[in-house]
Scaffold this motif. Structure first.
Motif, short mmCIF file in Angstrom:
data_model
loop_
_atom_site.label_atom_id
_atom_site.label_comp_id
_atom_site.label_asym_id
_atom_site.label_seq_id
_atom_site.Cartn_x
_atom_site.Cartn_y
_atom_site.Cartn_z
N ARG A 99 -11.40 -72.82 -64.20
CA ARG A 99 -12.32 -72.00 -63.57
C ARG A 99 -12.06 -70.83 -63.08
O ARG A 99 -12.52 -69.64 -62.93
CB ARG A 99 -13.25 -72.92 -63.00
CG ARG A 99 -14.38 -73.66 -63.86
CD ARG A 99 -15.53 -74.27 -63.41
NE ARG A 99 -14.97 -75.64 -62.49
CZ ARG A 99 -15.13 -75.69 -61.20
NH1 ARG A 99 -15.70 -74.77 -60.59
NH2 ARG A 99 -14.63 -76.78 -60.60
N ILE A 113 -10.65 -68.07 -65.11
CA ILE A 113 -11.61 -67.32 -66.00
C ILE A 113 -12.52 -66.38 -65.14
O ILE A 113 -12.88 -65.29 -65.38
CB ILE A 113 -12.39 -68.22 -66.87
CG1 ILE A 113 -11.58 -68.99 -67.92
CG2 ILE A 113 -13.75 -67.50 -67.45
CD1 ILE A 113 -11.42 -68.39 -68.94
N THR A 114 -12.78 -67.01 -63.80
CA THR A 114 -13.72 -66.32 -62.65
C THR A 114 -12.95 -65.08 -62.49
O THR A 114 -13.53 -64.01 -62.51
CB THR A 114 -14.00 -67.34 -61.57
OG1 THR A 114 -14.45 -68.40 -61.99
CG2 THR A 114 -14.92 -66.36 -60.86
N HIS A 115 -11.71 -65.18 -62.18
CA HIS A 115 -11.09 -63.91 -61.58
C HIS A 115 -11.20 -62.87 -62.62
O HIS A 115 -11.31 -61.68 -62.78
CB HIS A 115 -9.52 -64.30 -61.30
CG HIS A 115 -8.95 -63.21 -60.55
ND1 HIS A 115 -8.43 -62.18 -61.20
CD2 HIS A 115 -9.05 -63.04 -59.28
CE1 HIS A 115 -8.07 -61.31 -59.93
NE2 HIS A 115 -8.63 -61.71 -58.86
N PHE A 116 -10.66 -63.33 -63.93
CA PHE A 116 -10.76 -62.35 -65.13
C PHE A 116 -12.15 -61.81 -65.50
O PHE A 116 -12.11 -60.55 -65.59
CB PHE A 116 -10.22 -63.52 -66.47
CG PHE A 116 -10.60 -62.70 -67.85
CD1 PHE A 116 -9.65 -61.58 -68.03
CD2 PHE A 116 -11.74 -62.86 -68.42
CE1 PHE A 116 -9.91 -60.82 -69.24
CE2 PHE A 116 -11.75 -62.17 -69.64
CZ PHE A 116 -10.72 -61.28 -70.19
N ASP A 117 -13.03 -62.59 -65.32
CA ASP A 117 -14.62 -62.09 -65.39
C ASP A 117 -14.73 -60.86 -64.57
O ASP A 117 -15.60 -60.07 -64.85
CB ASP A 117 -15.71 -63.10 -65.21
CG ASP A 117 -15.58 -64.30 -66.35
OD1 ASP A 117 -14.85 -64.03 -67.42
OD2 ASP A 117 -16.23 -65.31 -66.28
N HIS A 118 -14.05 -61.04 -63.35
CA HIS A 118 -14.27 -59.81 -62.37
C HIS A 118 -13.24 -58.76 -62.17
O HIS A 118 -13.16 -58.11 -61.20
CB HIS A 118 -14.62 -60.53 -60.95
CG HIS A 118 -15.90 -61.39 -61.21
ND1 HIS A 118 -17.15 -60.91 -60.82
CD2 HIS A 118 -15.95 -62.70 -61.72
CE1 HIS A 118 -17.83 -61.77 -61.16
NE2 HIS A 118 -17.45 -62.96 -61.49
N GLU A 119 -12.38 -58.63 -63.37
CA GLU A 119 -11.13 -57.61 -63.07
C GLU A 119 -11.66 -56.21 -63.15
O GLU A 119 -10.85 -55.23 -62.74
CB GLU A 119 -10.34 -57.86 -64.31
CG GLU A 119 -9.25 -59.15 -64.17
CD GLU A 119 -8.36 -59.46 -65.36
OE1 GLU A 119 -8.52 -58.69 -66.44
OE2 GLU A 119 -7.88 -60.48 -65.33
#
Ligand code: HDE
Length: 718
Positions: free
Chosen positions: A67, A70-76
């Protein structure tokens, strides 16, 4: 003394905070060898598999590792800049060569030889972040000086004027030029109805349109374009006396452009052309350099210029007020990380230091609001000054607290002023002589939402620009207007544009109108429309040679020369010319039908750098084809090689053809290929006695950059 990007007096006993932080960051990002951790330092057991209920079971919500990743990726992504989204940047320094003590008290402009670190971002305006570099557009030229008195940002463009006179019209301008809102087309282009609709109704844009349709809008390289502060600013000296000032950046390599067809092809073949060019030049140690020049204008001279210095659609011709060179800027370091530096850098015309001040230019005044405001949505809050790229190098102290992503840990309970609790004695910041003093301009006037009549002349500097262009530059301008307007579907818009152009120059307007299927230009119709103003004062000049780019020539340093080869190539003359080119600073690449090696006529194995397909002619500044009967024959039978030569010819690039390869031009169908040799085409033999001369002639031809006057290029089928 040279300032450096350290934190000055904030150094504590614990050592240099910048160095400490760097160490901390490195430890953080590199981590222990062969291990990955979560953002909080917990070592990962596996970076390939999520946590599941059984080998073939569902993934578990509990998987905090998955999580977090993916969370970090979603907000790149962060919002791209509303304008100037596409850019590239570099670090360097500014060195003062002409102190300006009598004009300004700015610390970084006082001491001969002092060096100030800079970060410079070049950009296009219209396209989104992933758009092509070489489109027809204005280029941003934004410089952040990390001075000992705070950061100073000179946020300029590569053109000295702007489309509009008042910030009120900026959102309209940008909405009109950006992709049309219903279908989001076209990308990174002004060639569409909404842009021309808007500017045709805004005659104040006439001067800027001339620049935008000129070769200035398709620079060969960021390293080969001028920069301008655009607005008139003020210098203020230690006695409080003020001078108006205009800023100019002048590239050491001269100002050069691409051919329009070349720019369009490059947009597809190498969308990163300018970004790559800047990066590679710095990477190999060819550090780009500019002179910084100023035009200093005494307050009492401002009224005698024939136009209003506060009007950003006007420039001050160098022929009237000469440019005084005060220093040089060298870019010598590529960023480490595009996002952290180039994307997160926040420029703001309001970042000034004592000794530099604003004028009442209504465009500049609006910018003073916009740049801070835009960072709130782009960088997510008011603490963007704490990002490493935006941090100043001088001590910083204020009582602002909190906010999104606050990094500084302030100590104690005092976050107000005046106070006695911080260190026991009364602390009060209250007027006084220190710090940034705004120029005490006298003002008494009614509140009014109107434009000054001194801004009314919308055409005479457009005419000055037109008159100052060379014959070839004028042809390019006409072709650019024709191209853009041919993409405008609404005939009435095309008509309005040429009617306006009739106020710039009758021949220009007539020529532009010719292929557009509209009526002849009508100056009276333009004069009858809302928005048209009768000019009150006329320009003092007919011609300003400094506005033409054709005066720029000289060094061939960093120009790229393609050498076309095939088996059986004669290396005799080539080697001599190659040496001369390398000595003059050019870069040479061998291009052939395949990678690997090619056998010369004497059996030598020559390594190949590129193929005709992966490095087409548009990626080079000049072409050399050595002789050798077998090689020339092979090249003539290779359509890609023939196209390479034809295209370079069409783009007016210098060509040097030796021995049998001279046939290549004729066989390719270049009209009047050798009777006499067209401008910028050097034809030679393999004779040992002529080799040196050939090299010199080729260098001289490359020094002229492009041979725009080359005849009959329109007949060349490339
Ligand atoms: Fe800008 N401009 N601009 N502009 N501008 C921005 O600021 C704006 C203008 C320029 O590499 C934005 O951080 C207004 C003139 C450059 O990061 C934004 C007006 C000139 C850059 C903004 C102007 C410029 C920007 C978008 C009219 C030449 C890129 C993101 C009143 C002197 C800086 C950002 C970089 C960027 C607003 C006109 C140059 C939206 C309101 C004139 C080089 O704040």
């Amino acid at each position: 003394m040279a300032s450096s990007r350290s934190e000055g007096s904030r150094k504590s006993k614990a050592g240099d905070p910048v160095a400490n932080r760097q160490k901390q960051l490195e430890a953080f990002t590199q981590g222990p060898e062969n291990q990955l951790t979560t953002n909080h330092g917990v070592v990962l057991p596996d970076n390939h598999n999520s946590l599941k209920a059984g080998l073939r079971g569902p993934s578990l919500l509990e998987d905090f590792i998955l999580r977090e990743k993916i969370t970090h990726f979603d907000h790149e992504r962060i919002p791209e800049r509303v304008v100037h989204a596409r850019g590239a940047a570099a670090h360097g320094y500014f060195e003062l060569t002409r102190p300006l003590v009598e004009y300004t008290k700015a610390d970084f402009l006082q001491e001969h030889g002092s060096r100030t670190p800079v970060f410079v971002r070049f950009s296009t305006v219209v396209g989104s972040r992933g758009s092509a570099d070489t489109v027809r557009d204005v280029r941003g030229f934004a410089v952040k000086f990390y001075t000992r008195e705070g950061n100073y940002d000179l946020v300029g463009n590569n053109m000295p004027v702007f489309f509009i006179q008042d910030a009120m019209k900026f959102p309209d301008l940008v909405h009109a030029i950006k992709p049309e809102p219903h279908h989001e087309m076209p990308q990174a282009s002004s060639a569409h109805d909404t842009f021309w609709d808007f500017v045709s109704l805004m005659p104040e844009s006439s001067h800027m349109l001339m620049w935008l349709m000129s070769d200035r809008a398709i620079p060969r390289s960021y390293r080969m374009m001028e920069g301008f502060g655009v607005h008139t600013f003020r210098f203020v000296n230690a006695r409080g006396a003020s001078h108006f000032v205009k800023f100019h950046w002048r590239p050491k390599l001269g100002k050069h452009a691409l051919a329009w067809d070349e720019a369009q092809k490059l947009a597809g073949k190498d969308p990163d052309f300018h970004r790559r060019d800047l990066w590679e030049a710095i990477d190999r140690g060819d550090f780009p350099e500019w002179e910084l020049g100023v035009q200093l204008i005494a307050e009492d001279r401002a009224d005698k210029l024939g136009f209003d210095l506060l009007d950003p659609t006007k420039l001050v011709p160098e022929e009237i007020v000469p440019v005084t060179v005060i220093g040089r800027m060298v870019l010598n370091r590529n960023p480490e990380n595009f996002f952290a530096e180039t994307e997160q850098v926040a420029f703001h015309p309001g970042h000034v230091v004592p000794g530099i001040d604003f004028t009442n230019d209504p465009l500049l005044q609006g910018r003073l609001f916009s740049y801070l405001d835009t960072q709130l949505s782009r960088l997510g809050g008011p603490n963007f000054h704490e990002l490493p790229i935006n941090r100043g190098v001088c001590p910083m102290h204020n009582l602002q607290r909190g906010g999104m992503h606050r990094m500084t840990i302030q100590r104690g309970r005092v976050s107000y002023e005046p106070n006695t609790l911080a260190n026991g004695s009364e602390f009060r910041v209250d007027g006084g002589e220190q710090g940034f003093q705004s120029m005490a301009e006298a003002m008494e006037s009614p509140k009014i939402r109107r434009r000054s009549p001194s801004f009314d002349d919308h055409f005479s500097q457009a005419t000055l620009f037109w008159n100052s262009q060379s014959a070839a530059e004028k042809e390019h301008l006409i072709a650019a207007f024709q191209f853009e307007l041919s993409r405008v579907d609404t005939p009435a818009i095309r008509q309005r544009v040429v009617d306006n152009l009739a106020h710039v120059d009758a021949r220009l307007a007539r020529k532009v109108a010719e292929p557009l299927g509209i009526g002849p230009p009508d100056a009276r119709a333009a004069a009858g429309r809302a928005g048209y103003r009768e000019p009150r004062a006329k320009q003092m000049l007919e011609m300003a040679p400094s506005l033409s780019m054709e005066t720029s020539g000289g060094s061939i340093a960093t120009r790229k020369v393609a050498v076309l080869m095939a088996a059986g190539v004669e290396l005799g003359a080539f080697k001599v010319i190659q040496q001369a080119l390398v000595d003059a600073g050019a870069t040479i690449k061998v291009v052939a039908a395949h990678l690997g090696f090619i056998a010369s006529s004497s059996g030598q194995q020559v390594p190949i750098d590129h193929t005709f397909l992966n490095a087409p002619s548009v990626m080079f500044d000049a072409v050399l084809v050595p002789g050798g009967a077998a090689a020339a024959q092979a090249l003539m039978q290779d359509g890609d090689a023939v196209h390479f030569v034809l295209e370079a010819y069409k783009h007016c690039k210098p060509l040097c053809l030796i021995g049998e390869s001279v046939e290549l031009l004729r066989a390719a169908g270049v009209p009047q290929a050798d009777a006499p040799a067209p401008a910028g085409v050097i034809l030679g033999t393999n004779e040992p006695t002529t080799r040196q001369q050939l090299g010199q002639d080729f260098i001289a031809a490359i020094g002229k950059h492009r041979h725009w006057s080359r005849a009959l290029v329109e007949l060349v089928p490339a």
